[in-house]
Design a protein around this motif. Structure first.
Motif, PDB file in Angstrom:
ATOM      1  N   ALA A 183       6.502 -14.975   0.081  1.00 41.72           N
ATOM      2  CA  ALA A 183       7.616 -14.078   0.366  1.00 41.72           C
ATOM      3  C   ALA A 183       8.851 -14.873   0.775  1.00 41.72           C
ATOM      4  N   SER A 184      10.025 -14.291   0.509  1.00 44.24           N
ATOM      5  CA  SER A 184      11.286 -14.961   0.828  1.00 44.24           C
ATOM      6  C   SER A 184      11.725 -14.724   2.273  1.00 44.24           C
ATOM      7  N   VAL A 185      10.971 -13.858   2.979  1.00 40.13           N
ATOM      8  CA  VAL A 185      11.278 -13.586   4.377  1.00 40.13           C
ATOM      9  C   VAL A 185       9.995 -13.687   5.187  1.00 40.13           C
ATOM     10  N   SER A 186      10.148 -13.604   6.494  1.00 43.10           N
ATOM     11  CA  SER A 186       8.975 -13.648   7.359  1.00 43.10           C
ATOM     12  C   SER A 186       8.104 -12.423   7.139  1.00 43.10           C
ATOM     13  N   ILE A 187       6.852 -12.643   6.749  1.00 46.22           N
ATOM     14  CA  ILE A 187       5.970 -11.496   6.496  1.00 46.22           C
ATOM     15  C   ILE A 187       5.466 -10.869   7.792  1.00 46.22           C
ATOM     16  N   SER A 188       5.644 -11.554   8.904  1.00 49.43           N
ATOM     17  CA  SER A 188       5.220 -10.965  10.173  1.00 49.43           C
ATOM     18  C   SER A 188       6.069  -9.748  10.525  1.00 49.43           C
ATOM     19  N   SER A 189       7.254  -9.632   9.888  1.00 50.11           N
ATOM     20  CA  SER A 189       8.116  -8.476  10.125  1.00 50.11           C
ATOM     21  C   SER A 189       7.860  -7.337   9.144  1.00 50.11           C
ATOM     22  N   ILE A 190       6.974  -7.558   8.209  1.00 51.78           N
ATOM     23  CA  ILE A 190       6.660  -6.543   7.198  1.00 51.78           C
ATOM     24  C   ILE A 190       5.374  -5.830   7.611  1.00 51.78           C
ATOM     25  N   TYR A 191       5.405  -4.499   7.585  1.00 53.38           N
ATOM     26  CA  TYR A 191       4.255  -3.737   8.062  1.00 53.38           C
ATOM     27  C   TYR A 191       2.985  -4.063   7.284  1.00 53.38           C
ATOM     28  N   ALA A 192       3.060  -3.987   5.971  1.00 49.98           N
ATOM     29  CA  ALA A 192       1.863  -4.211   5.163  1.00 49.98           C
ATOM     30  C   ALA A 192       2.189  -5.029   3.927  1.00 49.98           C
ATOM     31  N   MET A 193       1.313  -5.988   3.680  1.00 53.06           N
ATOM     32  CA  MET A 193       1.380  -6.757   2.437  1.00 53.06           C
ATOM     33  C   MET A 193       0.127  -6.413   1.644  1.00 53.06           C
ATOM     34  N   GLY A 194       0.315  -6.207   0.355  1.00 51.74           N
ATOM     35  CA  GLY A 194      -0.829  -5.760  -0.425  1.00 51.74           C
ATOM     36  C   GLY A 194      -0.881  -6.355  -1.809  1.00 51.74           C
ATOM     37  N   TRP A 195      -2.001  -6.090  -2.449  1.00 50.87           N
ATOM     38  CA  TRP A 195      -2.199  -6.456  -3.851  1.00 50.87           C
ATOM     39  C   TRP A 195      -2.581  -5.194  -4.630  1.00 50.87           C
ATOM     40  N   TYR A 196      -1.917  -5.010  -5.750  1.00 45.44           N
ATOM     41  CA  TYR A 196      -2.216  -3.938  -6.682  1.00 45.44           C
ATOM     42  C   TYR A 196      -2.588  -4.575  -8.016  1.00 45.44           C
ATOM     43  N   ARG A 197      -3.172  -3.774  -8.880  1.00 40.56           N
ATOM     44  CA  ARG A 197      -3.401  -4.215 -10.242  1.00 40.56           C
ATOM     45  C   ARG A 197      -3.171  -3.054 -11.190  1.00 40.56           C
ATOM     46  N   GLN A 198      -2.810  -3.406 -12.413  1.00 37.13           N
ATOM     47  CA  GLN A 198      -2.515  -2.382 -13.408  1.00 37.13           C
ATOM     48  C   GLN A 198      -2.985  -2.824 -14.774  1.00 37.13           C
ATOM     49  N   ALA A 199      -3.905  -2.071 -15.317  1.00 38.01           N
ATOM     50  CA  ALA A 199      -4.384  -2.318 -16.671  1.00 38.01           C
ATOM     51  C   ALA A 199      -3.482  -1.572 -17.649  1.00 38.01           C
ATOM     52  N   PRO A 200      -3.398  -2.032 -18.894  1.00 36.91           N
ATOM     53  CA  PRO A 200      -2.560  -1.349 -19.883  1.00 36.91           C
ATOM     54  C   PRO A 200      -2.926   0.121 -20.025  1.00 36.91           C
ATOM     55  N   GLY A 201      -1.934   0.974 -19.962  1.00 34.81           N
ATOM     56  CA  GLY A 201      -2.165   2.399 -20.131  1.00 34.81           C
ATOM     57  C   GLY A 201      -2.707   3.114 -18.917  1.00 34.81           C
ATOM     58  N   LYS A 202      -2.860   2.383 -17.816  1.00 32.74           N
ATOM     59  CA  LYS A 202      -3.398   2.994 -16.613  1.00 32.74           C
ATOM     60  C   LYS A 202      -2.397   2.899 -15.469  1.00 32.74           C
ATOM     61  N   GLN A 203      -2.630   3.720 -14.445  1.00 37.16           N
ATOM     62  CA  GLN A 203      -1.771   3.674 -13.264  1.00 37.16           C
ATOM     63  C   GLN A 203      -2.061   2.426 -12.436  1.00 37.16           C
TER      64      GLN A 203
END
Length: 118
Positions: free
Chosen positions: A24-44
């Motif tokens: 991240a370009s800023v301090s992540i300690s100030s961000i409430y939540a950091m997450g990972w998402y994934r997206q397959a073709p044609g899916k949400q």
């Protein structure tokens, strides 16, 4: 505006492991939540895992026991350790940043491709 840059994607055999990183370009300690998402073709886009500034973590049922999310506040980096990878895990993974007051992330990375194939 927070910039998020993912890395660590690639090709791995079924049963193998990868570790994704999100800088991240800023301090992540100030961000409430950091997450990972994934997206397959044609899916949400689906939530894979998140970690909050207070240390709470949560995982999608499909990855529980195999994936681990962690954060290094000193490096402003979030990681996703992925073990026992399956072909169905193959897709593009996105890092995200979410405010406490928001339901959806306010910032996304560009995505990193994970391919699981023999």
């Amino acid at each position: 505006q927070v910039q998020l840059v993912e890395s660590g994607g690639g090709l791995v055999q079924p049963g193998g492991s990868l570790r994704l990183s999100c800088a991240a370009s800023v301090s992540i300690s100030s961000i409430y939540a950091m997450g990972w998402y994934r997206q397959a073709p044609g899916k949400q886009r689906e939530l894979v895992a998140y970690t909050t500034s207070s240390g709470i973590t949560n995982y999608a049922d499909s990855v529980k026991g195999r994936f681990t999310i962690s954060r290094d506040n000193a490096k402003n980096t979030v990681y996703l350790q992925m073990n026992s990878l399956k072909p169905e895990d193959a897709t593009v993974y996105y890092c995200s940043a979410t405010r406490l007051t928001d339901r959806n992330p306010f910032s996304w990375g560009q995505g990193t491709q994970v391919t699981v194939s023999s």
